[in-house]
Design an enzyme around this catalytic site. Structure first.
Site, short mmCIF file in Angstrom:
data_model
loop_
_atom_site.label_atom_id
_atom_site.label_comp_id
_atom_site.label_asym_id
_atom_site.label_seq_id
_atom_site.Cartn_x
_atom_site.Cartn_y
_atom_site.Cartn_z
N GLU A 1 2.56 94.78 69.67
CA GLU A 1 2.18 93.41 70.03
C GLU A 1 0.69 93.25 69.77
O GLU A 1 0.06 94.13 69.18
CB GLU A 1 2.51 93.13 71.51
CG GLU A 1 1.83 94.08 72.48
CD GLU A 1 2.33 93.95 73.91
OE1 GLU A 1 3.34 93.28 74.16
OE2 GLU A 1 1.67 94.55 74.79
N ASP B 1 -6.64 90.74 77.51
CA ASP B 1 -6.27 90.15 76.22
C ASP B 1 -7.38 89.29 75.62
O ASP B 1 -7.14 88.13 75.23
CB ASP B 1 -5.01 89.29 76.37
CG ASP B 1 -3.89 90.01 77.10
OD1 ASP B 1 -3.73 91.22 76.90
OD2 ASP B 1 -3.16 89.34 77.87
O1 FUB Z 1 -1.17 90.14 79.20
C1 FUB Z 1 0.22 90.00 79.05
C2 FUB Z 1 0.67 90.80 77.87
O2 FUB Z 1 0.29 92.17 78.04
C3 FUB Z 1 0.04 90.40 76.57
O3 FUB Z 1 0.56 89.23 76.04
C4 FUB Z 1 0.26 91.63 75.80
O4 FUB Z 1 -0.46 91.70 74.59
C5 FUB Z 1 -0.16 92.68 76.80
O5 FUB Z 1 -1.56 92.83 76.87
#
Ligand code: FUB
Length: 417
Positions: free
Chosen positions: A189, A19
């Site tokens: 997301e 991320d």
């Molecule tokens: O890394 C945890 C979660 O997985 C993140 O918040 C999302 O965007 C995905 O990458």
């Protein structure tokens, strides 16, 4: 640090990172604020201990050390973990580190957007609480854009909903209400917003099952409505995808993650590849490479304060879980952050070393293959905190593959932080 012709991918290899949110700050360096997949993983539950990385040539990346962990968050869920995808913004001399974290044991129902602040980009962060009114079910992945006129906007979301709003001058509260971002197709997301030539871009992960891609939309206003533009990152091989786009020294880059080192979807690694725009401002599909990116500046000069500590038993492999090598009287100079570079050899695809510093656990360090049990070309690097003077003990324990350690090099940061 030796001169490298390309960054290689992944660029961060010693610990698992995901991320990445990239920013260029006033000191002229580019920084990556990443989340940290703790090894071994349990889904994404145990993610914790954010590290920041910096570079001024895009090829050599310095681990700036840990900046925040769930234990530092007084309002956080009692069980810890769940320190997910963060971002950072700068305004009027303060760095604001935004991170999603649940406030209760029912983690997916209790997300909040935490804020920690510091006067420095990569150390000294103190938690300030969370942004009132934000969060709730599946709402994660904060991103903040500070526009050219100084106004700041927060975006976040998950579970197919993306919301945005304007931050107040304090950067820790929202002016009015968040509103749903209109015009995105198949949003999952990982919202990220940047501006180029007066146009706003909102990039995000889509819902392709087990192989999320990155899509994007554009707008002439920071809060939309958005015009959907397409897919610009095909699957990386990892079930999640999450990235950021930034310009550095005249080139544009995509920072993203894959699972190339671990081959496990919850032990991810940050990668960088160049990103190109067409004349009309649309983004070309990013080519994922093994080589990574080329230098955009000179390689860093060798550190004159670096001290090397030889392992007198470097011929003995650390094979069993009770085998270790120990370095005593390690000099921490004035105390504070210090980079540790472990020189090793292993023929394993991926060996690991468990690091403890003055008895404190620093988890597992990755040691990818050097091509032979006596090829001491591997370097595992991490930044930790040391005591002042020659008062430090560093211990590396085996039990995760056949590996020999030749030496460690220690570089105190000398800034007292
Ligand atoms: O890394 C945890 C979660 O997985 C993140 O918040 C999302 O965007 C995905 O990458």
């Amino acid at each position: 640090m030796s001169a490298k012709s390309t960054s290689m991918n992944p660029v961060i290899t010693t610990i698992f990172t995901a991320d990445p949110s990239a920013h260029v700050w006033e000191d002229g360096k580019v920084y990556i604020y990443a989340s940290h997949d703790m090894d071994p993983a349990r889904g994404c539950d145990l993610m914790d201990r954010y590290h920041v990385f910096s570079s001024d040539d895009m090829v050599n990346w310095v681990d700036e050390g840990e900046i925040l962990r769930s234990d530092d968050v007084s309002w956080g869920r009692p069980e810890g973990g769940f320190m997910w995808a963060p971002d950072c913004a700068y305004k009027n001399g303060t760095y604001y580190f935004y991170y999603p974290h649940p406030s209760g044991s029912a983690w997916n129902d209790t997300w909040k957007m935490g804020v920690a602040t510091s006067r420095s980009p990569a150390s000294g962060f103190t938690d300030q609480g969370y942004i009132p009114g934000l969060g709730g079910f599946a709402m994660i992945d904060p991103c903040v854009l500070v526009d050219d006129d100084g106004r700041a906007y927060m975006y976040y979301g998950g579970g197919s909903k993306c919301a945005g709003g304007e931050l107040n001058e304090d950067m820790m509260s929202i002016d009015g209400e968040m509103r749903e971002m209109e015009g995105l197709e198949d949003f999952h997301e990982a919202a990220w917003v940047f501006k180029r030539e007066g146009l706003y871009y909102l990039t995000y992960a889509d819902n392709l099952e087990n192989h999320n891609r990155m899509r994007y939309a554009t707008s002439s206003h920071p809060l939309g409505p958005w015009t959907y533009r397409g897919i610009f990152l095909e699957p990386t091989g990892c079930s999640t995808t999450h990235g950021s786009v930034a310009e550095y020294k005249g080139k544009w880059y995509l920072f993203y993650h894959n699972q190339a080192i671990s081959e496990q979807g919850n032990l991810r690694s940050v990668c960088i590849d160049e990103l190109y725009f067409n004349e009309d401002g649309t983004i070309r599909t990013v080519v994922q490479t093994l080589e990574g990116v080329r230098p955009v500046g000179p390689a860093p000069a060798p550190d004159p304060n670096r001290k090397i500590y030889a392992n007198e038993n470097s011929g003995v492999p650390l094979r069993q879980a009770d085998s270790f090598c120990r370095f005593d009287r390690v000099d921490g100079a004035n105390g504070g952050r210090a980079a540790i570079h472990v020189r090793y050899a292993t023929a394993e695809r991926l060996a690991k070393l468990h690091l403890t510093v003055n008895g404190e656990d620093h988890s597992l360090l990755n040691a990818p293959s050097t091509g032979g049990s006596w090829e001491f070309t591997g370097l595992a690097s991490i930044t930790v905190r040391l005591q002042p003077g020659e008062n430090n003990t560093i211990r590396l324990t085996g039990g995760n593959g056949d590996i020999r350690v030749e030496s460690i090099a220690v570089s105190p940061f000398m800034d007292g932080n």
